[in-house]
Design an enzyme around this catalytic site. Structure first.
Site: not given
Ligand code: UD1
Length: 371
Positions: A213
């Site tokens: 991820h």
């Molecule tokens: C975040 C953490 C990372 C952790 C990871 C676990 C930061 C900087 N990064 O990264 O350290 O390892 O979580 O997953 O805080 N999205 C969904 N549904 C959700 C959440 C996210 O669809 O419930 C999608 C969205 O398109 C979003 C993308 O995932 O833009 C990324 O989510 P985000 O919270 O920005 O960061 P992660 O890559 O999950």
């Protein structure tokens, strides 16, 4: 004779926001209660999908959050600034005596910074980890959170050394152990009972688990393709179960990799809940991952782990555990797979204080200092 004394009630706020936070807060809440720390749980809403959030609360029997800030997805600046302004309101209304943050996600930094700006002391659980890679968003979160925390609870001695090198005074540092391992040890029997292998049609000890991820891997078409080439080779030898993080699912379709025969062969599934994921990992032949938590979990489970990154903030998983850093190039991954699949490649020594009692140690320190 029973001891009689009046416990002073201490109000603390515990912040969680993203999937890897939830297994870390799970053991803290009962331990805090046990030590007379009245805990308000705040979910920032950084992760909001049922499979990325609700499932963990249900399975780990975490009480429902007292408040959900509902910040959702967005740029890092948007996420952090929104959490901060909403938290400020909450802290103003509740005035916690201390704020506890866990891990290294954006919600961790936002919680710590808001508290410190409001003169509320902060405890950081999982302090001191350093990848020394400033391009990783989590590295900024770790360094800044540690710099402003009053209590730094570490999981390994190298973290203590990192903090001392950064000028943090030793009386703030407590090598408490690993709360994620408290959760693992407390739930391994339930995890083994999920029947996840049967559901997925894989045989114990005869499949691989893949998770990806990190933006550095999946946002780069070149790196993602190199990794998937190696996964394709591996899938000729054993099934590769690949639970897809939402970001990863999006990039697979954006880059058109889902339709390429040379990059397929794995079994894509939805993100798994905690128990199924742990059950799946526990019986795997090997794990390939860019997650931090899975490096630690495989170390305790004794499952070989190839970390598809060039650095790790968790070096103890290499020196004591089953982890190897292999980067993202196809040839490097395939060479490491050959070695890791040799018998007895997963010998390990469980790190100090990864014993299921980290949360009570943390609670005792906080209760002692605040009570
Ligand atoms: C975040 C953490 C990372 C952790 C990871 C676990 C930061 C900087 N990064 O990264 O350290 O390892 O979580 O997953 O805080 N999205 C969904 N549904 C959700 C959440 C996210 O669809 O419930 C999608 C969205 O398109 C979003 C993308 O995932 O833009 C990324 O989510 P985000 O919270 O920005 O960061 P992660 O890559 O999950």
């Amino acid at each position: 004779m029973p001891q009689s004394f009046t416990r002073i009630e201490v109000n603390i706020s515990l912040i969680a926001g993203a999937r890897p936070n939830f297994m870390k807060i799970a053991p803290l809440i009962p331990a805090f209660r046990e030590h007379g720390l009245k805990t308000r749980l705040i979910h920032t809403g950084q992760h909001y999908d049922a499979k990325m959030s609700d499932a963990f609360f249900e399975e780990l029997r975490i009480p429902l959050p007292d408040v959900n800030l509902g910040v959702g997805s967005g740029s890092h600046v948007a996420q952090i600034s929104q959490v901060m302004s909403l938290l400020e309101r909450d802290f103003n209304a509740v005035r916690p005596q201390a704020v506890v943050v866990v891990g290294d996600v954006n919600s961790t930094l936002a919680g710590a910074l808001t508290a410190v700006k409001m003169n509320i002391p902060v405890a950081h659980v999982e302090a001191g980890l350093r990848s020394f890679d400033r391009t990783m968003p989590e590295e900024t979160n770790r360094i800044l959170t540690d710099a402003i925390s009053t209590w730094l609870f570490t999981t390994e001695l190298e973290a203590d050394e990192n903090l001392l090198r950064e000028g943090i005074s030793s009386d703030k540092i407590h090598m408490a152990g690993n709360v994620m391992i408290d959760t693992l040890l407390g739930n391994i029997d339930r995890a083994r009972g999920t029947g996840i292998c049967r559901q997925l049609g894989v045989q114990k000890g005869q499949y691989a688990v893949l998770t990806l991820h990190r933006p550095s891997n999946v946002d780069s078409p070149e790196r993602f393709e190199q990794i998937l080439r190696a996964v394709h080779e591996l899938s000729q030898r054993m099934p590769v179960v690949f639970p897809l993080h939402p970001r990863t699912r999006g990039r697979l379709s954006e880059f058109g990799f889902g339709n390429r025969n040379d990059l397929n062969g794995y079994t894509p599934i939805e993100p798994l809940g905690y128990l199924s994921m742990l059950g799946l990992l526990a019986d795997a032949r090997i794990a390939l991952t860019d997650s931090g938590g899975i490096q630690e979990e495989t170390t305790v489970l004794g499952v070989p782990c190839l970390t598809l990154r060039e650095n790790t903030e968790r070096p103890i998983t290499i020196t004591h555990g089953t982890n190897r850093l292999v980067g993202w190039r196809t040839d490097d991954i395939l060479a490491a797979l050959e070695q890791a699949l040799q018998p007895a490649s997963a010998q390990r020594q469980v790190p100090e204080n990864w014993d299921g009692h980290a949360a009570p140690r943390i609670a005792a320190v906080l209760a002692g200092d605040l009570g």
